[in-house]
Design an enzyme around this catalytic site. Sequence first.
Site, PDB file in Angstrom:
ATOM      1  N   ARG A  32       0.781  -1.234   0.000  1.00 13.65           N
ATOM      2  CA  ARG A  32       0.000   0.000   0.000  1.00 13.65           C
ATOM      3  C   ARG A  32       0.815   1.287   0.000  1.00 13.65           C
ATOM      4  NH1 ARG A  32      -5.335  -0.814   3.756  1.00 13.65           N
ATOM      5  NH2 ARG A  32      -6.010   0.995   2.581  1.00 13.65           N
ATOM      6  N   HIS A  78      -8.291  -3.490  -6.569  1.00 14.65           N
ATOM      7  CA  HIS A  78      -7.879  -2.797  -5.336  1.00 14.65           C
ATOM      8  C   HIS A  78      -9.076  -2.667  -4.378  1.00 14.65           C
ATOM      9  CE1 HIS A  78      -4.789  -0.414  -3.294  1.00 14.65           C
ATOM     10  NE2 HIS A  78      -5.737   0.432  -2.942  1.00 14.65           N
ATOM     11  N   TYR A 122     -18.533  13.732 -11.001  1.00 20.53           N
ATOM     12  CA  TYR A 122     -18.528  14.917 -11.872  1.00 20.53           C
ATOM     13  C   TYR A 122     -17.304  14.977 -12.783  1.00 20.53           C
ATOM     14  CZ  TYR A 122     -22.021  16.474  -8.486  1.00 20.53           C
ATOM     15  OH  TYR A 122     -23.107  16.549  -7.682  1.00 20.53           O
TER      16      TYR A 122
END
Length: 748
Positions: A32, A78, A122
């Site tokens: 990570r 993921h 968006y």
Amino acid sequence: METKQENIVRTDYSEIMQKSYIDYAMSVIISRALPDVRDGLKPVQRRTLYDMYELGIRYDRPYRKCARIVGDTMGKYHPHGDSSIYEALVVMAQEFKKGKTLVDGHGNFGSIEGDGAAAMRYTEARLEKLTQEVFLEDLDKNVVDFVPNFDETEKEPSVLPVKIPNLLVNGAEGIAVGMATSIPPHNLGEVIDAVKAYMKDNQISVRGLMRYIKGPDFPTGGIVVNKDDLCKIYETGTGKLRIRGRVTTKKLKGGKKQLVITEIPYTMLGANIGKFLNDVASLVETKKTTDIVDISNQSSKEGIRIVLELKKDTDVENLTNMLYKKTRLEDTFGVNILAVADGRPETLSLKQVIEHHVDFLFEVTTRKYKTLLGRELEKQEVQEGLIKACDVIDLIIEILRGSKNREQVKKCLVEGNTEGIRFKTKTSEKAAKKLQFTEKQATAILDMRLYKLIGLEIEALQAEYEQTMNNIALYKDILDHYDSMAEVIIKELDAIKKEYSTKRRTSVENAEEAVYEEKKMEETEVCFLMDRFGYMKLIDKNAYERNKEAACSENRYVFTCMNTDKICLFTDSGKLHTIKAVDIPLVRFRDKGTPADNLSNYDSAAEQILYVASVSQIKNDTLLFVTKTSMCKLVEGREFDVAKRTIASTKLAPGDELIFVGSAGEMEQVVLQSAGGSFLRFLKQEVSTMKKTSIGVRGMRLAEGDHLEHAYLLGGHQEYTITFRDRPYVLNKVRLAKRDTKGVRPRV
């Protein structure tokens, strides 16, 4: 019926915890938080880019919603939450954070001033051309290993075949367990030159590589001012960079000047720009500088532009140095080149990073050309079969016409088996028995269309065959000779540099420590006022003289001091809070003051102020301290002239608290009053003068359950009257006794 036997394994608890924690730590480090030295990417970045590649969101195709990319990445590769994936996607699209953006964002992807990106529903994104051509090319050529995803339903690359040392170009930041990485970005062209230099001479030193890599190249520009420290930083992989913003002076009409900041330190990104503006405003408000008339942030999409309007006769150099010293216009960037190398975290030098990447480049190139060679050898086999077939095409047509099925023809072409095939002549059958095509050649012949027999098509086939043979020779040469492979890699690097390199934005130089002269404050006498609610202010001495009566009646503490002095607040918790007089606002008499909480560490909810004085007042004085449990001591005032904002003014026993602090210099007697109504009057000389760190000596012997409520200091001939049980009581009438005796109860 058999009973199932249980095996109880006894293990030390600390052993289990240790193993579990190490497993967790390694998972965070490898999976990570830290980038891989080979492609310079963290797993979340690698998976996001690969998913975009798989979805076909290329640089020359329309943008796709980020929510689609994030959802697909989370579902396939993921499974750690959408916010981390979207955050990684956003950062890869922000040109002010990355040396080279890897994602082409469309919509609101945040700003350099710390504004966040719009929600993923968006915004839209697609791959940058650089990412597609330099990071993801050749994935179809078996250049890297593919591993199963978390649920083993998909395959994902363990590393991307990146052709540049992305760890250096884009840098990295990450906090793992017990370690963190912080790598600054560098200039793409310089990094490529350093890689080429290493490939030509792998004995090159870090200092030799620094002839090509001048230093970090931050997307925000700025100036690295400790050039001499860079060599050590790059040799050890750790160190501190000092970065300054770029400041220019602009002269205006009438002799006025402007200080214009056009580039900022990389560490000032985001909310720290606002903090810088507040820090400058604070310097003006506290009168640390009187040269700045106005501050305006004129930054836009075109770049940073912070303008400071200055007075006519400003010493610009001194003011700039002050900004470097007192604000984040000069800041440090901690370098720690920590990355996953060979499956484990390692702090790397500049040379080691390049070494690891070059090794990876050769590995990827070897695998690529082995795959290409294999493909060309397959083509060679098929092409040779087709050319051979063209020479005996009449025989093949005769075999086709005389056969009953495809398998019969294939057996004849591969093994020369003519059983069941009708031939026109024995000669044809005899020739057919001599045929020895391979399986692949036979399949290609059977799949061949008749138009391939046209003369021009046969010539084209011959040309293709020659090209295939040339490719095979070329690929074998590349695979067999280091220099040939190095030449191919360097050629690719040159092409990348030509298309994608940009000019360096950050200057690297040696600069002297910023030194500025603080303008000495004009020393004036002011009056300090503090009301019973803890609001304090300074007023002009003349204003105090005009309103002396009102000032004394409305305020709890009133005294004159210099504006260079410090104010001391003694509280019942045994703390001393100091405030510089210059930090207290100088206002008009009727203006409201500022709470003591706002100007010091004093907490009005947890402690009460017992005594307030200026340092100059108590410096040559002696203070009396009295506690609830009747501990007393005298302390010389100079002990409280300290630099710290908060110190312990006295030592208190557990559960004890101060009830009195006062100036004892001109006083002769001490009177103690308990909650039970006992009074004890004794001479001040009986109280020992001690250090502030001592507890003191006992004043009055208290009855069980009793405690001190008040303490008073009396002058020699002064009569001091208090109200006791609603009646006036003169303290001077209390019988003079010795310290550490019982008090007397007055008859009132």
